[in-house]
Design a protein around this motif. Structure first.
Motif, PDB file in Angstrom:
ATOM      1  N   CYS A 206       0.775  -1.216   0.045  1.00  0.00           N
ATOM      2  CA  CYS A 206      -0.105  -0.043   0.039  1.00  0.00           C
ATOM      3  C   CYS A 206       0.829   1.165  -0.033  1.00  0.00           C
ATOM      4  CB  CYS A 206      -0.530  -0.035   1.227  1.00  0.00           C
ATOM      5  SG  CYS A 206      -2.170  -1.210   1.320  1.00  0.00           S
ATOM      6  N   ARG A 207       0.400   2.085  -0.723  1.00  0.00           N
ATOM      7  CA  ARG A 207       1.347   3.261  -0.499  1.00  0.00           C
ATOM      8  C   ARG A 207       0.306   4.597   0.158  1.00  0.00           C
ATOM      9  NH1 ARG A 207       3.416   6.961  -5.642  1.00  0.00           N
ATOM     10  NH2 ARG A 207       4.373   8.590  -4.048  1.00  0.00           N
ATOM     11  N   TYR A 208      -0.740   4.683   0.349  1.00  0.00           N
ATOM     12  CA  TYR A 208      -1.858   5.597   0.811  1.00  0.00           C
ATOM     13  C   TYR A 208      -2.419   5.046   1.795  1.00  0.00           C
ATOM     14  CZ  TYR A 208      -0.703   8.681  -3.068  1.00  0.00           C
ATOM     15  OH  TYR A 208      -0.074   9.271  -4.171  1.00  0.00           O
ATOM     16  N   VAL A 209      -3.093   5.739   2.932  1.00  0.00           N
ATOM     17  CA  VAL A 209      -4.160   5.320   3.711  1.00  0.00           C
ATOM     18  C   VAL A 209      -4.987   6.695   4.101  1.00  0.00           C
ATOM     19  CG1 VAL A 209      -2.651   6.009   5.753  1.00  0.00           C
ATOM     20  CG2 VAL A 209      -4.535   4.298   6.282  1.00  0.00           C
ATOM     21  N   ILE A 210      -6.338   6.454   3.880  1.00  0.00           N
ATOM     22  CA  ILE A 210      -7.368   7.175   4.061  1.00  0.00           C
ATOM     23  C   ILE A 210      -7.512   7.413   5.738  1.00  0.00           C
ATOM     24  CG2 ILE A 210      -9.766   7.785   4.229  1.00  0.00           C
ATOM     25  CD1 ILE A 210      -9.838   6.137   1.535  1.00  0.00           C
ATOM     26  N   LEU A 211      -7.215   8.552   6.294  1.00  0.00           N
ATOM     27  CA  LEU A 211      -7.476   8.809   7.575  1.00  0.00           C
ATOM     28  C   LEU A 211      -8.359  10.065   8.055  1.00  0.00           C
ATOM     29  CD1 LEU A 211      -3.680   8.576   9.062  1.00  0.00           C
ATOM     30  CD2 LEU A 211      -5.670   6.828   9.361  1.00  0.00           C
ATOM     31  N   GLY A 212      -9.165   9.656   9.142  1.00  0.00           N
ATOM     32  CA  GLY A 212     -10.157  10.936   9.596  1.00  0.00           C
ATOM     33  C   GLY A 212     -11.277  10.757   8.608  1.00  0.00           C
ATOM     34  N   HIS A 213     -11.622   9.842   7.934  1.00  0.00           N
ATOM     35  CA  HIS A 213     -12.974   9.779   7.308  1.00  0.00           C
ATOM     36  C   HIS A 213     -13.922   9.965   8.131  1.00  0.00           C
ATOM     37  CE1 HIS A 213     -16.230   8.691   4.705  1.00  0.00           C
ATOM     38  NE2 HIS A 213     -15.461   8.843   3.432  1.00  0.00           N
ATOM     39  N   ARG A 217     -15.015   9.124  12.066  1.00  0.00           N
ATOM     40  CA  ARG A 217     -14.816  10.044  13.233  1.00  0.00           C
ATOM     41  C   ARG A 217     -16.581   9.695  13.818  1.00  0.00           C
ATOM     42  NH1 ARG A 217     -11.374  14.769  12.558  1.00  0.00           N
ATOM     43  NH2 ARG A 217     -10.572  15.043  10.494  1.00  0.00           N
ATOM     44  N   GLN A 218     -17.361   9.714  13.149  1.00  0.00           N
ATOM     45  CA  GLN A 218     -18.852   9.498  13.659  1.00  0.00           C
ATOM     46  C   GLN A 218     -19.116   8.200  14.026  1.00  0.00           C
ATOM     47  OE1 GLN A 218     -21.600  10.534  10.289  1.00  0.00           O
ATOM     48  NE2 GLN A 218     -23.274  10.199  11.318  1.00  0.00           N
ATOM     49  N   TYR A 219     -18.952   7.303  13.472  1.00  0.00           N
ATOM     50  CA  TYR A 219     -19.223   5.736  14.046  1.00  0.00           C
ATOM     51  C   TYR A 219     -18.032   5.191  14.786  1.00  0.00           C
ATOM     52  CZ  TYR A 219     -22.183   6.366   9.958  1.00  0.00           C
ATOM     53  OH  TYR A 219     -22.995   6.778   8.782  1.00  0.00           O
ATOM     54  N   TYR A 220     -16.918   5.714  14.825  1.00  0.00           N
ATOM     55  CA  TYR A 220     -15.967   5.055  15.647  1.00  0.00           C
ATOM     56  C   TYR A 220     -15.142   5.798  16.511  1.00  0.00           C
ATOM     57  CZ  TYR A 220     -17.280   1.375  12.169  1.00  0.00           C
ATOM     58  OH  TYR A 220     -17.959   0.486  11.255  1.00  0.00           O
ATOM     59  N   GLY A 221     -15.899   6.897  16.840  1.00  0.00           N
ATOM     60  CA  GLY A 221     -15.238   7.742  17.700  1.00  0.00           C
ATOM     61  C   GLY A 221     -13.987   8.301  17.334  1.00  0.00           C
ATOM     62  N   GLU A 222     -13.378   8.421  16.362  1.00  0.00           N
ATOM     63  CA  GLU A 222     -12.182   8.829  16.075  1.00  0.00           C
ATOM     64  C   GLU A 222     -12.067  10.175  16.199  1.00  0.00           C
ATOM     65  OE1 GLU A 222     -10.380   7.805  12.324  1.00  0.00           O
ATOM     66  OE2 GLU A 222     -10.046   5.510  12.830  1.00  0.00           O
TER      67      GLU A 222
END
Ligand SMILES: O=C(CO)COP(=O)(O)O
Length: 370
Positions: A206-213, A217-222
């Protein structure tokens, strides 16, 4: 190039012109003049070289680079070197070489200022929790099969579920389509049942990772605290984060969207080093537009993308002009051209429309043609 660098460049050019004047008037010896010209030339080519390297790393416009940089070097240098002293005296050759460099640097600067699409163009597909592994591989194969219908200047990234990553990476090996994950763990390893570390993702290819979607934030309390740790893990393992920001409907209606996005940027992106920031992609995804069929208008997107770039510039200076800012939220082939025509919209983070190869690729055709 920052203005500081421009001043430096302009100073070098002015010094060599001055030296040329002094030389023509026989006021300074030839070696002083030649040394100054060599310094000027060296600096200019070094500066251009850095820019070429930077653009190549971003895989931008290879032909543009060739015509603007490589060809003049290939033609000018041997031509100047091959002239004999009887034809063109050595001083004039140095002067011509320095002038060529200076003119090219100015042309480059003009193109750079005028060209609003020098930033990396990205179309990234967030598959979310969709497709079974075999379907995911088939989708990747279909995207690969028709990828050549879209300009190679567009960077395609697919972000399948964890379970599909190995198969999708294999299906895309040797192509220029890159693969990202949709999340990574905040810790590096250990007793964290169900988590997938950034190191594992990097090891897969993998080269990328999506963070803070917003869904995380909404369903997993990030929170920003978790995201800071995830960003650190991503960078420590060579992954480039696609960091998502965006307001919900209530916040938009209360006219709080600028503040919300600002906080999301300040609490996470402002903690990055300049080197980390240079590897970061931002995605603006208004929550009210995700999966709803309701897209932000191109004007709304441009307004907030420009705002995001301004707050990035406040912290990271001119480096913010290189950061791709993607739009996400019901982006599809029909609305991509209008969105991508906007100056600060550098592509899209696509959900639903990324699940059909034809639509995903068609979105890539939405960038303004040059
Ligand atoms: O959340 C998104 C991408 O991350 C956008 O999803 P949609 O394109 O389905 O609205």
């Amino acid at each position: 190039m920052t203005s500081g660098r421009n001043i430096w460049l302009a100073g070098i050019c002015a010094a060599s012109v001055l030296a040329a004047g002094l030389r023509l008037g026989d006021i300074v010896p030839g070696w002083v003049f030649r040394t100054l010209c060599t310094l000027a030339l060296g600096t200019i080519w070094l500066r251009l070289g850095q820019q070429v390297w930077h653009r190549l790393r971003q895989r931008q416009r290879p032909w543009f680079l060739f015509w603007n940089y490589a060809l003049p070097v290939l033609v000018a240098i041997p031509t100047l070197a091959s002239l004999s002293d009887d034809v063109v005296p050595v001083d004039q050759r140095f002067l011509a070489a320095a002038a060529t460099g200076a003119v090219l640097a100015c042309i480059y600067r003009l193109i750079y200022l005028k060209n609003k699409n020098m930033r990396k163009k990205i179309v990234a597909g967030n598959w979310k929790m969709n497709t079974l592994p075999a379907e995911g591989v088939e989708l990747a194969e279909n995207i690969r099969a028709d990828r050549n219908q879209v300009c190679s200047c567009v960077n395609f990234i697919v972000c399948p579920p964890f379970t599909h990553l190995g198969g999708v990476i294999e299906a895309l090996r040797g192509s220029d389509i890159e693969v990202g994950a949709q999340n990574c763990a905040a810790e590096d390893k250990g007793a964290y049942t169900g988590e997938v570390s950034a190191a594992m993702l990097a090891a897969l290819g993998c080269r990328y990772v999506i963070l803070g979607h917003s869904e995380r934030r909404q369903y997993y309390g990030e929170t920003s605290a978790t995201l800071n740790k995830k960003m650190a893990q991503a960078f420590a393992n060579g992954l480039q984060p696609i960091y998502c920001v965006g307001e919900n409907l209530e916040e938009r209606e209360a006219d709080r969207h600028f503040d919300v996005v600002k906080t999301q940027i300040e609490e996470v992106i402002y903690n990055l080093t300049p080197a980390q920031f240079a590897r970061t992609v931002i995605a603006y995804e208004p929550v009210w537009a995700i999966g709803t069929g309701k897209t932000a208008t191109a004007e709304q997107a441009q307004e907030i993308h420009a705002y995001i770039r301004t707050i990035l510039r406040e912290k990271f200076g001119a480096a913010a002009d290189e950061t791709p800012i993607l739009y996400g939220g019901s982006c599809k082939p029909s609305n991509a051209p209008e969105l991508f025509a906007k100056e600060d919209v550098d592509g899209g983070l696509i959900g639903g429309a990324a699940l059909k190869a034809a639509d995903f690729l068609a979105i890539g055709k939405g960038f303004p043609q040059k």
